[in-house]
Design a protein around this motif. Structure first.
Motif, PDB file in Angstrom:
ATOM      1  N   VAL A  52       0.849  -1.191   0.000  1.00  0.00           N
ATOM      2  CA  VAL A  52       0.000   0.000   0.000  1.00  0.00           C
ATOM      3  C   VAL A  52       0.883   1.239   0.000  1.00  0.00           C
ATOM      4  O   VAL A  52       1.788   1.356   0.825  1.00  0.00           O
ATOM      5  CB  VAL A  52      -0.924   0.043   1.235  1.00  0.00           C
ATOM      6  N   LEU A  53       0.642   2.146  -0.940  1.00  0.00           N
ATOM      7  CA  LEU A  53       1.248   3.476  -0.908  1.00  0.00           C
ATOM      8  C   LEU A  53       0.252   4.374  -0.199  1.00  0.00           C
ATOM      9  O   LEU A  53      -0.866   4.570  -0.681  1.00  0.00           O
ATOM     10  CB  LEU A  53       1.527   3.992  -2.315  1.00  0.00           C
ATOM     11  N   LEU A  54       0.640   4.927   0.942  1.00  0.00           N
ATOM     12  CA  LEU A  54      -0.324   5.560   1.843  1.00  0.00           C
ATOM     13  C   LEU A  54       0.032   7.016   2.140  1.00  0.00           C
ATOM     14  O   LEU A  54       1.123   7.307   2.633  1.00  0.00           O
ATOM     15  CB  LEU A  54      -0.365   4.762   3.147  1.00  0.00           C
ATOM     16  N   ASP A  55      -0.906   7.914   1.863  1.00  0.00           N
ATOM     17  CA  ASP A  55      -0.742   9.316   2.205  1.00  0.00           C
ATOM     18  C   ASP A  55      -0.986   9.490   3.712  1.00  0.00           C
ATOM     19  O   ASP A  55      -1.512   8.594   4.375  1.00  0.00           O
ATOM     20  CB  ASP A  55      -1.743  10.149   1.403  1.00  0.00           C
ATOM     21  N   VAL A  56      -0.603  10.642   4.262  1.00  0.00           N
ATOM     22  CA  VAL A  56      -0.803  10.910   5.682  1.00  0.00           C
ATOM     23  C   VAL A  56      -2.090  11.684   5.928  1.00  0.00           C
ATOM     24  O   VAL A  56      -2.990  11.224   6.633  1.00  0.00           O
ATOM     25  CB  VAL A  56       0.402  11.671   6.285  1.00  0.00           C
ATOM     26  N   GLN A  57      -2.194  12.858   5.362  1.00  0.00           N
ATOM     27  CA  GLN A  57      -3.333  13.731   5.632  1.00  0.00           C
ATOM     28  C   GLN A  57      -4.509  13.408   4.704  1.00  0.00           C
ATOM     29  O   GLN A  57      -4.486  13.754   3.526  1.00  0.00           O
ATOM     30  CB  GLN A  57      -2.915  15.189   5.493  1.00  0.00           C
ATOM     31  N   MET A  58      -5.523  12.742   5.277  1.00  0.00           N
ATOM     32  CA  MET A  58      -6.703  12.347   4.510  1.00  0.00           C
ATOM     33  C   MET A  58      -7.940  12.457   5.390  1.00  0.00           C
ATOM     34  O   MET A  58      -7.834  12.423   6.619  1.00  0.00           O
ATOM     35  CB  MET A  58      -6.555  10.903   4.006  1.00  0.00           C
ATOM     36  N   ARG A  75       2.483  -4.902   3.287  1.00  0.00           N
ATOM     37  CA  ARG A  75       3.552  -3.926   3.477  1.00  0.00           C
ATOM     38  C   ARG A  75       3.029  -2.537   3.111  1.00  0.00           C
ATOM     39  O   ARG A  75       2.196  -2.395   2.212  1.00  0.00           O
ATOM     40  CB  ARG A  75       4.761  -4.296   2.639  1.00  0.00           C
ATOM     41  N   VAL A  76       3.552  -1.531   3.807  1.00  0.00           N
ATOM     42  CA  VAL A  76       3.074  -0.164   3.608  1.00  0.00           C
ATOM     43  C   VAL A  76       4.247   0.797   3.463  1.00  0.00           C
ATOM     44  O   VAL A  76       5.221   0.729   4.226  1.00  0.00           O
ATOM     45  CB  VAL A  76       2.208   0.306   4.798  1.00  0.00           C
ATOM     46  N   ILE A  77       4.168   1.681   2.476  1.00  0.00           N
ATOM     47  CA  ILE A  77       5.096   2.807   2.360  1.00  0.00           C
ATOM     48  C   ILE A  77       4.283   4.091   2.462  1.00  0.00           C
ATOM     49  O   ILE A  77       3.302   4.264   1.740  1.00  0.00           O
ATOM     50  CB  ILE A  77       5.854   2.795   1.013  1.00  0.00           C
ATOM     51  N   MET A  78       4.682   4.964   3.367  1.00  0.00           N
ATOM     52  CA  MET A  78       4.059   6.276   3.444  1.00  0.00           C
ATOM     53  C   MET A  78       4.618   7.128   2.306  1.00  0.00           C
ATOM     54  O   MET A  78       5.833   7.189   2.094  1.00  0.00           O
ATOM     55  CB  MET A  78       4.362   6.955   4.786  1.00  0.00           C
ATOM     56  N   LEU A  79       3.722   7.771   1.567  1.00  0.00           N
ATOM     57  CA  LEU A  79       4.126   8.617   0.436  1.00  0.00           C
ATOM     58  C   LEU A  79       3.340   9.914   0.558  1.00  0.00           C
ATOM     59  O   LEU A  79       2.142   9.957   0.275  1.00  0.00           O
ATOM     60  CB  LEU A  79       3.811   7.912  -0.887  1.00  0.00           C
ATOM     61  N   THR A  80       4.009  10.980   0.989  1.00  0.00           N
ATOM     62  CA  THR A  80       3.281  12.161   1.449  1.00  0.00           C
ATOM     63  C   THR A  80       4.123  13.427   1.339  1.00  0.00           C
ATOM     64  O   THR A  80       5.333  13.363   1.137  1.00  0.00           O
ATOM     65  CB  THR A  80       2.870  11.942   2.923  1.00  0.00           C
ATOM     66  N   TYR A  81       3.471  14.559   1.488  1.00  0.00           N
ATOM     67  CA  TYR A  81       4.172  15.841   1.564  1.00  0.00           C
ATOM     68  C   TYR A  81       4.542  16.179   3.007  1.00  0.00           C
ATOM     69  O   TYR A  81       5.267  17.139   3.249  1.00  0.00           O
ATOM     70  CB  TYR A  81       3.292  16.968   1.008  1.00  0.00           C
ATOM     71  N   THR A  82       4.057  15.422   3.968  1.00  0.00           N
ATOM     72  CA  THR A  82       4.275  15.699   5.385  1.00  0.00           C
ATOM     73  C   THR A  82       5.647  15.200   5.822  1.00  0.00           C
ATOM     74  O   THR A  82       5.944  14.014   5.709  1.00  0.00           O
ATOM     75  CB  THR A  82       3.188  15.011   6.236  1.00  0.00           C
ATOM     76  N   ALA A 112      11.906   1.756  -7.246  1.00  0.00           N
ATOM     77  CA  ALA A 112      12.896   0.904  -6.575  1.00  0.00           C
ATOM     78  C   ALA A 112      12.506   0.689  -5.116  1.00  0.00           C
ATOM     79  O   ALA A 112      12.656  -0.419  -4.579  1.00  0.00           O
ATOM     80  CB  ALA A 112      14.282   1.539  -6.660  1.00  0.00           C
ATOM     81  N   ALA A 113      11.983   1.734  -4.470  1.00  0.00           N
ATOM     82  CA  ALA A 113      11.553   1.616  -3.080  1.00  0.00           C
ATOM     83  C   ALA A 113      10.374   0.660  -2.958  1.00  0.00           C
ATOM     84  O   ALA A 113      10.290  -0.135  -2.016  1.00  0.00           O
ATOM     85  CB  ALA A 113      11.181   2.985  -2.529  1.00  0.00           C
ATOM     86  N   VAL A 114       9.458   0.715  -3.924  1.00  0.00           N
ATOM     87  CA  VAL A 114       8.299  -0.174  -3.917  1.00  0.00           C
ATOM     88  C   VAL A 114       8.750  -1.622  -4.071  1.00  0.00           C
ATOM     89  O   VAL A 114       8.329  -2.512  -3.316  1.00  0.00           O
ATOM     90  CB  VAL A 114       7.310   0.211  -5.036  1.00  0.00           C
ATOM     91  N   ARG A 115       9.625  -1.870  -5.044  1.00  0.00           N
ATOM     92  CA  ARG A 115      10.117  -3.236  -5.245  1.00  0.00           C
ATOM     93  C   ARG A 115      10.886  -3.708  -4.015  1.00  0.00           C
ATOM     94  O   ARG A 115      10.770  -4.866  -3.591  1.00  0.00           O
ATOM     95  CB  ARG A 115      11.007  -3.298  -6.483  1.00  0.00           C
ATOM     96  N   GLY A 116      11.699  -2.826  -3.443  1.00  0.00           N
ATOM     97  CA  GLY A 116      12.463  -3.195  -2.259  1.00  0.00           C
ATOM     98  C   GLY A 116      11.568  -3.517  -1.082  1.00  0.00           C
ATOM     99  O   GLY A 116      11.800  -4.500  -0.370  1.00  0.00           O
ATOM    100  N   ILE A 118       8.509  -4.606  -1.084  1.00  0.00           N
ATOM    101  CA  ILE A 118       7.843  -5.889  -1.311  1.00  0.00           C
ATOM    102  C   ILE A 118       8.778  -7.050  -0.962  1.00  0.00           C
ATOM    103  O   ILE A 118       8.345  -8.108  -0.502  1.00  0.00           O
ATOM    104  CB  ILE A 118       7.365  -5.989  -2.774  1.00  0.00           C
ATOM    105  N   SER A 119      10.082  -6.812  -1.133  1.00  0.00           N
ATOM    106  CA  SER A 119      11.087  -7.835  -0.811  1.00  0.00           C
ATOM    107  C   SER A 119      11.558  -7.755   0.636  1.00  0.00           C
ATOM    108  O   SER A 119      12.419  -8.536   1.052  1.00  0.00           O
ATOM    109  CB  SER A 119      12.300  -7.682  -1.743  1.00  0.00           C
ATOM    110  N   GLY A 120      11.036  -6.768   1.383  1.00  0.00           N
ATOM    111  CA  GLY A 120      11.396  -6.660   2.788  1.00  0.00           C
ATOM    112  C   GLY A 120      12.432  -5.615   3.124  1.00  0.00           C
ATOM    113  O   GLY A 120      12.941  -5.579   4.245  1.00  0.00           O
ATOM    114  N   VAL A 121      12.762  -4.737   2.168  1.00  0.00           N
ATOM    115  CA  VAL A 121      13.765  -3.694   2.394  1.00  0.00           C
ATOM    116  C   VAL A 121      13.084  -2.387   2.774  1.00  0.00           C
ATOM    117  O   VAL A 121      12.177  -1.934   2.076  1.00  0.00           O
ATOM    118  CB  VAL A 121      14.633  -3.466   1.138  1.00  0.00           C
ATOM    119  N   HIS A 122      13.510  -1.766   3.865  1.00  0.00           N
ATOM    120  CA  HIS A 122      12.923  -0.509   4.312  1.00  0.00           C
ATOM    121  C   HIS A 122      13.489   0.656   3.513  1.00  0.00           C
ATOM    122  O   HIS A 122      14.612   0.596   3.007  1.00  0.00           O
ATOM    123  CB  HIS A 122      13.189  -0.298   5.792  1.00  0.00           C
ATOM    124  N   ALA A 123      12.695   1.711   3.409  1.00  0.00           N
ATOM    125  CA  ALA A 123      13.104   2.869   2.613  1.00  0.00           C
ATOM    126  C   ALA A 123      12.730   4.164   3.325  1.00  0.00           C
ATOM    127  O   ALA A 123      11.579   4.360   3.689  1.00  0.00           O
ATOM    128  CB  ALA A 123      12.436   2.829   1.236  1.00  0.00           C
TER     129      ALA A 123
END
Length: 227
Positions: A52-58, A75-82, A112-116, A118-123
């Protein structure tokens, strides 16, 4: 090999459409889209995306409120302007695999961050990392980065956690976002050796994940806090 399925969550339709277009052109499948955390949870439970690509302010439920439940599903990556330090800390402690601040990474770095992840690499994008350690995100090219002020977090002290010199070196590379394989290449050791170091680091820091280790190492974890 299965195509990774991504759930894109952002209340800004323009941003969300741009992300969808970028991800599809990079070989990902869009499992679904949402404009708030509550809908994201419903979709994640039903669709079971790989990330999941997840924004903060919603509206309804923000990303920080949703990340713990979402990270229990995928797995979740925060993707935001915050780029607020406390928000970053809460997101990582809630289970986010990464935190990327818009405008501080390229399209290639995002995929690259998304693929990483999914493979367990933090970004962590440079902007997010700099906020955690209390440094300016982009110091002038001819000036060294400023050290944290007395009001900011102190530089990590390996002795405070009982880490050996090599374990501290591995931990610093973890904070920089390197995978075990990359750390092994940098230190000229076997990846299994790095895994052993990481397991000992986790035990000494009292954590069970890379995100929690980073938060503890940088002094942003509050041991008694529960989300």
């Amino acid at each position: 090999m299965d195509v990774p399925r991504i759930l894109v969550v952002d209340d800004n339709l323009v941003v969300r459409s741009g992300l969808v277009s970028l991800l599809e052109s990079s070989g990902f499948e869009i499992a679904g889209e949402a404009g708030d955390g509550r809908t994201a949870l419903e979709l994640a439970e039903r669709l079971r995306p790989d990330l999941v690509l997840l924004d903060v302010q919603m509206p309804l439920m923000d990303g920080v409120q949703a990340v713990r439940a979402l990270s229990a599903l995928t797995r979740v990556i925060m993707l935001t302007y915050t780029d607020d330090r406390q928000v970053i800390r809460r997101a990582l402690e809630g289970g986010a695999m990464g935190y990327l601040v818009h405008g501080t990474f390229s399209a290639e770095e995002l995929t690259a961050a998304v693929r990483g992840a999914i493979s367990g690499v933090h970004a962590l994008s440079p902007a997010a990392l700099s906020r955690l350690v209390g440094l300016p995100s982009r110091p002038p090219a001819d000036e060294p980065a400023a050290v944290p002020s007395a009001s900011g977090p102190a530089p990590p002290d390996p002795d405070a956690f009982g880490l050996s010199a090599r374990e501290a070196e591995v931990m610093r590379l973890i904070v920089q976002g390197h995978s075990n394989g990359e750390i092994a290449s940098r230190l000229f050791v076997a990846e299994k050796t790095v895994k052993n170091h990481v397991n000992r680091i986790y035990a000494k820091l009292g954590v069970t994940s890379r995100a929690s280790a980073i938060a503890r190492w940088l002094g942003t974890a509050e041991e008694q806090e529960r989300w």
